[in-house]
Design an enzyme around this catalytic site. Structure first.
Site, short mmCIF file in Angstrom:
data_model
loop_
_atom_site.label_atom_id
_atom_site.label_comp_id
_atom_site.label_asym_id
_atom_site.label_seq_id
_atom_site.Cartn_x
_atom_site.Cartn_y
_atom_site.Cartn_z
CE LYS A 7 55.56 60.45 15.45
NZ LYS A 7 56.44 61.18 16.30
CE LYS A 31 58.47 48.52 15.64
NZ LYS A 31 57.46 48.59 16.42
CE LYS A 75 65.53 59.37 13.48
NZ LYS A 75 64.21 59.15 13.91
#
Ligand code: TRP
Length: 331
Positions: free
Chosen positions: A117, A205, A202
């Protein structure tokens, strides 16, 4: 709720106002499979949704309530399962603070999801203290319920290991055996737990490659018609490679005839359009009852469900905090 049943806690990060079929297969379906024989706590982790805020903070309350509606529409039973939103149970934040004292900084910096991240953040965005602490908050989520097991996707294994370690540090600091060495419950069915998106990346959204529970049959049909198939299969008689084709991957899960469909695809006996048409039919049929139920759940109903779930979760969490404070000899 039956006290004899093994207790389960699980959570999903609030990251969108609706869930996709990858969320369903990977998370919600495993919860539904456990709900008959376990004392279940299913949480929407809205605080965790705050750890990677974009430029404009979303309406997290709306996201969380809409996701809860999707869960119930999918078959999660609010009678059997306490469905609640993390930030409504303040003990999560309280235990998070306490557990942060038992967590080494180095350990947090080495967590793979943190590194990932951090690398994904733009150069002008800072890594927040909250993002680093993500697994500590998750440990609080889990340990508050002193569960037997936690069902999660494989990507969460490192967080769960850290949660157990944090629990052990607390136990050994006070010479108690309070927080349990809970089990990680992972699905053995890879095809469900890692359902690809329409483009074979994957399902996410942010890639715009999702099929949502709460969309119309026409929207699903349109997406499938433009889904990724075998790139080298230009005409019907070219051989397909079902392992690398999103449409074939979904057929495998939802079509009773998937084996013959795959064989024919491989041998160039059927075209991608036929696969797509058949998938649209089957998948929309599979989703139809969920969509019908979803359309009936209004704001008042989900509010009642969440209020009840919050009360049940709070009862348990408050008891844990009383005991934790006693163990720690806090005033
Ligand atoms: N980190 C989890 C995810 O991204 C969500 C989560 C938060 C969770 N708290 C939890 C999962 C506690 C299991 C238990 O999916």
């Amino acid at each position: 709720m039956n006290a004899e049943r093994p207790r389960i806690l699980s959570g999903a990060r609030a990251s969108s106002p609706r869930i996709h079929i990858g969320n369903y297969e990977g998370a919600v379906k495993p919860w539904i499979d456990l709900q008959d024989d376990h004392e279940m706590y299913c949480m929407i982790a809205d605080y965790h949704g705050l750890t990677t805020l974009g430029a404009t903070p979303p309406d997290l309350g709306y996201w969380s309530r809409e996701c809860a509606k999707d869960f119930v529409a999918c078959g999660l039973d609010p009678e059997k399962c306490a469905i609640f939103i993390q930030s409504r149970v303040p003990q999560h934040a309280e235990l998070h603070l306490i557990l942060s004292m038992f967590t080494g900084l180095g350990k947090l910096e080495r967590v793979p999801t943190f590194k990932e991240k951090k690398d994904n953040l733009g150069s002008d965005q800072q890594v927040s203290y909250g993002l680093l602490g993500y697994p500590v908050l998750q440990s609080a989520d889990i340990l508050l319920y002193r569960p037997f097991g936690v069902p999660v996707g494989k990507d969460q294994a490192a967080h769960l290991e850290l949660s157990r370690e944090i629990g052990r540090s607390f136990n050994s600091a006070y010479g108690v055996d309070y927080f349990p060495d809970f089990y990680t419950i992972v699905s053995t069915d890879e095809s469900r737990s890692t359902l690809p998106g329409l483009d074979m990346r994957k399902m996410s959204k942010s890639y715009d490659n999702c099929i949502y529970i709460n969309e119309t049959a026409d929207e699903t049909a349109k997406k499938i018609m433009s889904a990724f198939t075998t790139p080298s299969k230009m005409k019907l008689s070219d051989p397909g490679i079902p392992e690398g084709c999103a449409v074939c991957q979904y057929l495998r899960l939802y079509s009773p005839n998937w084996e013959s469909q795959w064989n024919e695809d491989r041998q160039g006996l059927r075209g991608c359009v036929q696969n797509k048409r058949e998938l649209i039919e089957i998948l929309n049929e599979f989703l139809r009852p969920m969509r019908e139920r979803r359309a009936q759940i209004d704001d008042a109903e989900i509010e009642r469900i969440l209020a009840d779930g919050t009360e049940r979760a709070t009862d348990f969490a408050a008891q844990t905090m009383r005991e934790v404070r006693q163990i720690m000899r806090l005033a």
